[in-house]
Design a protein around this motif. Structure first.
Motif, PDB file in Angstrom:
ATOM      1  N   UNK A   8       0.819  -1.215   0.000  1.00 57.25           N
ATOM      2  CA  UNK A   8       0.000   0.000   0.000  1.00 57.25           C
ATOM      3  C   UNK A   8       0.857   1.271   0.000  1.00 57.25           C
ATOM      4  N   UNK A   9       0.461   2.225  -0.829  1.00 56.14           N
ATOM      5  CA  UNK A   9       0.984   3.582  -0.705  1.00 56.14           C
ATOM      6  C   UNK A   9       0.234   4.251   0.442  1.00 56.14           C
ATOM      7  N   UNK A  10       0.722   5.400   0.920  1.00 50.94           N
ATOM      8  CA  UNK A  10      -0.059   6.122   1.933  1.00 50.94           C
ATOM      9  C   UNK A  10      -1.485   6.416   1.460  1.00 50.94           C
ATOM     10  N   UNK A  11      -1.659   6.731   0.180  1.00 54.77           N
ATOM     11  CA  UNK A  11      -3.014   7.039  -0.319  1.00 54.77           C
ATOM     12  C   UNK A  11      -3.895   5.791  -0.332  1.00 54.77           C
ATOM     13  N   UNK A  12      -3.326   4.638  -0.716  1.00 54.10           N
ATOM     14  CA  UNK A  12      -4.097   3.383  -0.659  1.00 54.10           C
ATOM     15  C   UNK A  12      -4.583   3.147   0.766  1.00 54.10           C
ATOM     16  N   UNK A  70       1.697   9.555   8.067  1.00 54.00           N
ATOM     17  CA  UNK A  70       1.444  10.409   6.910  1.00 54.00           C
ATOM     18  C   UNK A  70       0.155  11.172   7.194  1.00 54.00           C
TER      19      UNK A  70
END
Lengths: 176, 176
Positions: free
Chosen positions: A45-49, A85
Motif C-alpha cells: 500500500x501507498x499512503x493514499x491506498x 502520513x
C-alpha cells in the motif's frame, strides 16, 4: 508485524474536523485520546491506498478530495517509532457509520484544543490551519509527556511555541 | 528487522547530482544501478535524522541545506514495500570520501537518463527538475519491470508519460 508507516487523516466539514475518541480498543497507544482516523499501511500500500481503505473501514466514507500535508515522526519510549502520513480531506461521499475503534464526532476546530489530545498534535493543527507547505514534524514522548520536537529537522525544544515564536516559525516556513 | 522507511537524497552541485553506482554490496536490491545516497531509518530517527547520518556515513559530507521533495512508495514483488523519503540537498560541507556501498560520481543532470536506473526514477527526476510541490509517487515493479505507477493516489498506468502527458500532469500538480 505491523509496518511503522501509518496514515492519520482529519476530514473537514464546514469548520469542524471528524475526530475519533479512542475509547473502544484495549492496549491502545491512543487510549482515551482524540485523534483523526487512519491506521497502519499494509503490504504493497501507498499512503493514499492506506488512507482510502482506512477511511472506508473506520467511517464508511469514500474520500474524493484530500491532501498530504506532512509527515509526523512519532517517537514514544513505550511504543517505539511510527511514521504518520498526515492528511486532511475536504471531499467525501457516503454516510458516516460507527467505528470499531472509538466514537466519531464532528468537532468545531476552535474546540479541538479542549479535547484530550497528544500535546504535540496542537503543533500540527496550527500548521494545518496556517496552510504551510508540506512539513516534517518529529514528536518525542516519554509516556504522555512531550520531551522534544523538531520541525523540518530543526530542534524546537520541548515546549509549545508562544505567539511570537509561532510568527517566527511561520515566516521561515513560508520563505521556503 | 530493518524499518521499511528510508531516505534517498540527490545532492546537487552546479548542474550535477551526486550519484552512487551500487557495485560493492552483495544481495543488493540496487545492484549495478545508479541511485542517490541514503538508507534505512533507525529506531527513533526522523527522516531528517536518517538523511544527515546517511550522508555522513556514505559521503563524509555534512548537509547544510536540503528539502523534502516527495515520498516514494517502492513496491517490488521480490523485495517488498519500501517508503523512500526523497530529498535534494544544495548545501554541504566537508570533503567527499569513498563509499562502502558503491562508487560516488558527480553526474551532469542531462546525462542521468543514460545511466542504469530504476525506470520509475525518471519520473521523480522530472518532478524534481520541474520543482513541483511535495508529491507522493508509488512505483510497482515485477523484477526490473515497472508495471504500475501512481501519483498522489492517481493511477498512471505502466508507461512513462510522453511530453503531452507530462504537460497535463505538471499543470494539475501546480494547480494544487
Amino acid at each position: 508485524m505491523k509496518k511503522p508507516v501509518t496514515t492519520l487523516c482529519y476530514i473537514e466539514n464546514d469548520d469542524s474536523y471528524l475526530m475519533l475518541h479512542r475509547v473502544k480498543k484495549k492496549n491502545d497507544l491512543n487510549e482515551h485520546k482524540w485523534v483523526g482516523i487512519g491506521g497502519h499501511a499494509e503490504e504493497g500500500e501507498s499512503p493514499e491506498d492506506c488512507l482510502l481503505r482506512e477511511a472506508r473501514e473506520e467511517t464508511s466514507l469514500t474520500l474524493t478530495s484530500y491532501r498530504f500535508r506532512g509527515l509526523v515522526t512519532f517517537v514514544s519510549d513505550k511504543w517505539g517509532t511510527e511514521y504518520m502520513c498526515l492528511y486532511t480531506a475536504d471531499g467525501f461521499q457516503g454516510i458516516l457509520s460507527d467505528c470499531d475503534e472509538g466514537c466519531l464526532e464532528w468537532v468545531p476546530k476552535k474546540e479541538i484544543p479542549r479535547l484530550n489530545l497528544w500535546k504535540g498534535d496542537l503543533i500540527f493543527f496550527r500548521l494545518l490551519e496556517e496552510n504551510v507547505p508540506f512539513f516534517s514534524l518529529k514528536l518525542c514522548y516519554e509516556g504522555d509527556r512531550l520531551i522534544l520536537w523538531q520541525l523540518n529537522g530543526m530542534d524546537m525544544g520541548a515546549d509549545l511555541p508562544d505567539e511570537e515564536k509561532w510568527k517566527e516559525i511561520l515566516d521561515s516556513l513560508r520563505a521556503i
